[in-house]
Design a protein around this motif. Sequence first.
Motif, mmCIF file in Angstrom:
data_model
loop_
_atom_site.group_PDB
_atom_site.id
_atom_site.type_symbol
_atom_site.label_atom_id
_atom_site.label_comp_id
_atom_site.label_asym_id
_atom_site.label_seq_id
_atom_site.Cartn_x
_atom_site.Cartn_y
_atom_site.Cartn_z
ATOM 1 N N LEU A 236 0.847 -1.193 0.000
ATOM 2 C CA LEU A 236 0.000 0.000 0.000
ATOM 3 C C LEU A 236 0.881 1.241 0.000
ATOM 4 C CD1 LEU A 236 -2.779 1.404 0.364
ATOM 5 C CD2 LEU A 236 -2.460 1.156 2.827
ATOM 6 N N LEU A 237 0.579 2.144 -0.930
ATOM 7 C CA LEU A 237 1.355 3.378 -1.024
ATOM 8 C C LEU A 237 0.463 4.557 -0.647
ATOM 9 C CD1 LEU A 237 3.949 4.850 -1.993
ATOM 10 C CD2 LEU A 237 2.984 4.820 -4.299
ATOM 11 N N LEU A 238 0.913 5.344 0.324
ATOM 12 C CA LEU A 238 0.170 6.542 0.706
ATOM 13 C C LEU A 238 0.841 7.747 0.065
ATOM 14 C CD1 LEU A 238 -0.268 6.077 4.582
ATOM 15 C CD2 LEU A 238 -1.768 5.281 2.756
ATOM 16 N N LEU A 239 0.103 8.470 -0.755
ATOM 17 C CA LEU A 239 0.666 9.668 -1.378
ATOM 18 C C LEU A 239 -0.051 10.891 -0.798
ATOM 19 C CD1 LEU A 239 0.777 8.468 -5.116
ATOM 20 C CD2 LEU A 239 2.646 8.509 -3.476
ATOM 21 N N ASP A 240 0.729 11.758 -0.163
ATOM 22 C CA ASP A 240 0.118 12.935 0.454
ATOM 23 C C ASP A 240 0.275 14.120 -0.507
ATOM 24 O OD1 ASP A 240 -1.016 14.740 2.130
ATOM 25 O OD2 ASP A 240 0.294 14.325 3.851
ATOM 26 N N GLU A 241 -0.808 14.445 -1.214
ATOM 27 C CA GLU A 241 -0.818 15.521 -2.210
ATOM 28 C C GLU A 241 0.378 15.433 -3.162
ATOM 29 O OE1 GLU A 241 -2.133 19.319 -1.209
ATOM 30 O OE2 GLU A 241 -3.240 18.690 0.566
ATOM 31 N N PRO A 242 0.431 14.388 -3.949
ATOM 32 C CA PRO A 242 1.620 14.169 -4.794
ATOM 33 C C PRO A 242 1.774 15.209 -5.891
ATOM 34 C CG PRO A 242 -0.102 12.597 -5.340
ATOM 35 C CD PRO A 242 -0.569 13.324 -4.112
ATOM 36 N N THR A 243 0.746 15.972 -6.190
ATOM 37 C CA THR A 243 0.876 16.938 -7.285
ATOM 38 C C THR A 243 0.935 18.372 -6.798
ATOM 39 O OG1 THR A 243 -1.511 17.142 -7.542
ATOM 40 C CG2 THR A 243 -0.426 15.402 -8.809
ATOM 41 N N ALA A 244 1.044 18.540 -5.486
ATOM 42 C CA ALA A 244 1.068 19.912 -4.958
ATOM 43 C C ALA A 244 2.214 20.687 -5.592
ATOM 44 C CB ALA A 244 1.232 19.882 -3.439
ATOM 45 N N ALA B 7 0.064 3.150 -13.705
ATOM 46 C CA ALA B 7 0.991 2.073 -14.067
ATOM 47 C C ALA B 7 1.318 1.228 -12.845
ATOM 48 C CB ALA B 7 2.262 2.670 -14.658
ATOM 49 N N LEU B 8 1.496 1.898 -11.692
ATOM 50 C CA LEU B 8 1.811 1.170 -10.456
ATOM 51 C C LEU B 8 0.648 0.256 -10.069
ATOM 52 C CD1 LEU B 8 3.474 4.056 -8.405
ATOM 53 C CD2 LEU B 8 4.615 2.036 -9.345
ATOM 54 N N ARG B 9 -0.582 0.802 -10.205
ATOM 55 C CA ARG B 9 -1.742 -0.013 -9.891
ATOM 56 C C ARG B 9 -1.790 -1.241 -10.809
ATOM 57 N NH1 ARG B 9 -6.916 2.196 -12.053
ATOM 58 N NH2 ARG B 9 -5.659 1.708 -13.863
ATOM 59 N N ASP B 10 -1.477 -1.029 -12.074
ATOM 60 C CA ASP B 10 -1.512 -2.147 -12.999
ATOM 61 C C ASP B 10 -0.486 -3.208 -12.632
ATOM 62 O OD1 ASP B 10 -3.494 -0.795 -14.212
ATOM 63 O OD2 ASP B 10 -2.246 0.044 -15.822
ATOM 64 N N ASP B 11 0.611 -2.775 -11.950
ATOM 65 C CA ASP B 11 1.607 -3.749 -11.494
ATOM 66 C C ASP B 11 1.194 -4.424 -10.198
ATOM 67 O OD1 ASP B 11 3.063 -3.063 -13.624
ATOM 68 O OD2 ASP B 11 4.621 -1.948 -12.541
ATOM 69 N N GLY B 12 0.052 -4.037 -9.633
ATOM 70 C CA GLY B 12 -0.432 -4.735 -8.448
ATOM 71 C C GLY B 12 -0.394 -3.934 -7.172
ATOM 72 N N LEU B 13 -0.015 -2.667 -7.249
ATOM 73 C CA LEU B 13 0.092 -1.850 -6.042
ATOM 74 C C LEU B 13 -1.252 -1.202 -5.728
ATOM 75 C CD1 LEU B 13 2.354 -0.813 -4.115
ATOM 76 C CD2 LEU B 13 2.458 1.225 -5.531
ATOM 77 N N THR B 14 -1.495 -0.977 -4.441
ATOM 78 C CA THR B 14 -2.692 -0.254 -4.015
ATOM 79 C C THR B 14 -2.255 1.145 -3.601
ATOM 80 O OG1 THR B 14 -3.477 -2.345 -3.160
ATOM 81 C CG2 THR B 14 -4.665 -0.365 -2.471
ATOM 82 N N VAL B 15 -3.011 2.158 -3.979
ATOM 83 C CA VAL B 15 -2.600 3.529 -3.687
ATOM 84 C C VAL B 15 -3.719 4.260 -2.961
ATOM 85 C CG1 VAL B 15 -1.872 5.727 -4.672
ATOM 86 C CG2 VAL B 15 -1.142 3.583 -5.746
#
Lengths: 300, 376, 284, 260
Positions: free
Chosen positions: D172-180, D196-204
């Motif tokens: 699981l990847l937590l992104l805190d405002e990644p585009t700020a 792309a990451l999700r397609d590789d199996g990651l949860t975001v």
Amino acid sequence: MELFFAQLLNGCALGALYGLFGIGFGLVFATMGILNAAQGAYASWAAIVAMYAIDLLGLPFPVAVLVGILAGGMVAVLVDQIGFEPLRRFGPGLHQAAMLGALITSIAFWIMLESAAGFATGQQSLAFPPGSYPAAVFHAGPMMLPAMQAITLAGLVVVGGGMHWINTRTRFGAAMRAVGWDPVAAGLGGVNARVIVIATAFLSGGISGFAGILSGISTANVSASLGQGLMLKGFAAVVVGGYDDIRGTAIAGLALGVLEVFCAQYLSSSWRDGFAYALLLGFLMLRPRGLFGSAGFTRA
Amino acid sequence: MLRRTLAALAAAALLATPAFALDAGAYKVGFVTDNTGPLAFAGMSFSRGAELAAAQISAGGYMGIGTKLELVEKEGAGDAARSIQSYNQLIADRSVLATSCCILSPIAGALKPIALNNKVPLVIYGATAPGLPSLPYVYSVTGLPGPAEVAMSKHIAAQAKPQTVAYFVLSDNEAFQARFKASQAAMEAAGAKTVGVVNVLSADTDFTAPATQAIALKPDLMMVYTTQSPAAGIVAAVRARGWTGMMSANDAISPAAVFKKIGPPLAGVPFPVNFSPDASETPKAKGFIEAYTAKHGSAPDLYSAQGYTAIWLIAQGLKSLPGKPTREALATALSKITVLEHDVYGGLPITGGQAETRYTLFLNWTADGKITAWKP
Amino acid sequence: MMDIVEDLWAAYASTLGFAMVNAFFALATYATLSAGILSFGAVTFGAAGGFLGAQMVLHSTVPLPLIFLAAGLAGAVVSLLVAMIFLRLESHWMALASLALVLITRVVVLNTPDLTGGVNGLSIPQPLPLEWLAGLLVVTVGAFYALDRSWYGIAARAVREDTSVATCMGIDPRRIQLIAMGISGFVGGLGGVMMALMLQFVSPDTFFIHVAFTMIAGVVLGGSHHWFGPVLGAAVFTALPTVMQAFIPEMQDIGNGAALLLIMIFLPRGLLDPRAMRLRRARK
Amino acid sequence: MTLLALADVTKSFGGVTAVGGLSFTVRPRHVVGLMGPNGAGKTTIINLISGLLHPDAGTIRLGGQPVTRARPHEIAGGGLARTYQNVRLISGMTALEQVIVGSYLRRGTSLLASILHLPAARAAARATRADAMDLLARVGMADRADTLAETLSYGEQRRIEIARALASQPKLLLLDEPTAGMNAAESAEIGRLVHALRDDGLTVLMVEHNMRLVADFCEHVVVMNFGRKIAEGPPAACIADPAVQEAYFGKQRDAQRHRA
């Protein structure tokens, strides 16, 4: 019983010196986050200047004491502005790099000031000229209280009370605390951080210097190393009392003095300092915020 | 009759002129000073005494006309590591024939093996641990503690007849522990009971509490066995608390600086000492005191006398050698010396490399700052 | 010509030796500092190693290398005990606690004469061959270099610079700091026995507050962000008094202090600073 | 099947409730958005999940395991990685070293092997380096590997931070405002990377308050205001929700009035 009370009084007078010195020491630590190794040298220099003010200039005792306090404060401001100010660009007060840098520059000043004090005293242990200071002894039945002990105790009460009042009741005290938290934010909030820092350094040096003068008189020892003994115990008083707590420092100083004297009288003089430092460690472990601080704390 | 007198005179003249002599030139002596650091108060006196000796030896042609003794000083700052480094730098200079050092016994102990390994004569001027001297390389010109204290204790016991004694002792100093024990044994042998021992530490500055403790023991006599600063502080604190009973101390309170600091409370406190500018009266002592006062503007103390003596001992060894002497030759020459020619003590026998000073002076300060013989 | 070299060697070999001994202490301090702990504890670990080493030389026939190992382990044991108690504290309190520890160490050393010789200390009739000292220092520095490049070194830097980020990367800061203290203890213990053999004696004053300040100053002077910084700093700090003595004998202490002050003000991150080197490279 | 589950999580600071009774779940291989106006408690949620803060009440489960009281490194060990709202790179490290920090959990050698510089340790270090280079390449920063990270641009630093988070191979990847602070093109690039990451199996799980980006990036959205959940569901539905509109635009109108 008589001996017990006599030693209690001796311990309090000794502890008052630790407390006084500690208040000056703690001021720098609390406001600027600096572990100041040069603080002891302020005490030595204040005592040396006060002594020469009497010995060479022939100034009356109270004036000489005032001159010594001023000297202590000015040395402190000098050290602060040359040694610590360039390091403040690192950021807020308690940043590790700034603390480390300030520790090193304070060591540098410690070496220089102590060495210079050695020259000023001709490498000797000197003393205030006999008769130049109040030497009366007050008697109350079997109990006796030398004037210098009374002055020292009164000094702690006045300085401690005064500083506590400044700290908690005045705008200046609030500004000092604000600068302690974050000089940048304090600057934005309309406090001229630099003025506050200089004033704090002056107060700190003056108070520790006062302790140095009193210690120099009551121990008949004015030398380059005068500050060192005060430094170690004053440091302990600050930690035990809570570094930003003036009441705590004063009480812890008294307690350390009494502990020291009673250990030597009733237990063992060779383990005496061990007790004091073990107490210091115990407080660090169990009540790191000091006597009156909250016991719990969290890791940042 | 005339012939015999002439013959005797000729013989005396022959004896007075050494059969062999040093080449003219400067002979270097390395000297580790403690002019900074915690011991500087005494260190400066030691090196001033040594400087005076070197100047007198050179100017007076003691080792031969034009033969000079040059003192090479390096700072040890009362610190073992720095003293070792300074000492190594001194002996690395091959023209340094002999060395002198050390106030503190542990530092002397650390330099001794270096002297032995490098075969350099070392004359210790201050440290007094037993067993430091080691023939033919290591010498000490300072008498071991003990005899003086014993002598004084006996003297006081006989004169003042105290029944009870309290002692102040520097518990973290071996030499003063030894002095105290020797004195205590002598006092008890003379029938003076020990009512208490108040221990203080070298770094202490506040003696109000120890003074209170000792006064509460109500002794007939208080004896102080500590270094200079504590001794001065203890006497001052005891007197400040109004105790007027008898006190004794040791040679540490003999320098004038101590009286300048403490003043009248020191009056009447006896101490044993082997040299005092006010009481030493041999011609050599007087000469030393005059020359020292002229050179430095103040009278010498026991420390300057020790530094002075160390250099004279080395000069005496050098004088007995011909040509260009080596360190080894000087060591051998020093080991043959049993009596110092130029001493300020009125006799300084040296046995096994260890000098014994005869403590004959029992002195005390007067209320107006003079030193006189002590009377109970 | 050979004579000059030999004389120079004789004069300054001991300075070199003390520089190397101080390098051990500086590295011990660097070990904790590089994991974000300001600790004066290396003095205490040095005392453990120094007194144990001294006793082993005096009362056993154990060969020197084993004595070094024992001294290092003694330091490590003490440091791990200390770490278990102290690492609960946040950084400033940890620094103060370690200072208190140094003060207590002296009292304990003074009052356990059977183990430490008390006030008299212990004399050790065993010179330390400089090649031993140099060899061990090279090995130790090599280990620090290897560690610096390893996962541990990177993790320690992360903990030092930003503990909160490091811990979110899965780094247990207490574990890293425990390792740091262990390393500090071992190297400090080694430094202790080296100091004892170099001085040929140990006493309560051998391991006291001035050593603590000297080594912190050495590390920060040399550069507390680089594995070689402490060695450089210790060398500068040891040579400084000798150099000052040559130029201004009367004022040498003032000169030392002034030199330290100037370096700190103008090079606050020390003589060797990898970040500054990288910044310079980035600007090119 | 859920990867992350929050149940009744509450956290207050000195009497002010930052998060109140919040519950939501995150299913594997999804991109979930956490939305809300400033001060809604989004970052507090991220800090609670990553263990920097502990809830006063409620439970948090990661991969079925309760992690309510766990410490951050333990949670990271459980397969969680995160980035920060204000990029937090480590001072003095190169871009490559930043990523190597992230691979701490996969270090693969013992301390002793590292001290002794054993072949095993060297091999492990080489492998870590190679993996880190691959990750830098993946975020398009391979050519900056040896540059001091703090000298790079803000957008570049963000990408390095994401590479660092990926280095631990999290679930699981937590992104805190990644585009700020990024422009539209840079933001879109982050969006493509996330997919792309999700397609590789990651949860975001990403915090974002830009509604358009949420609509573009996420499959599921949780909207918060004043520490409480006010809406949950597919992005379009959530954004259309009147409560969300009120929370966002009511506030913005107020803000504009204040500024005027």
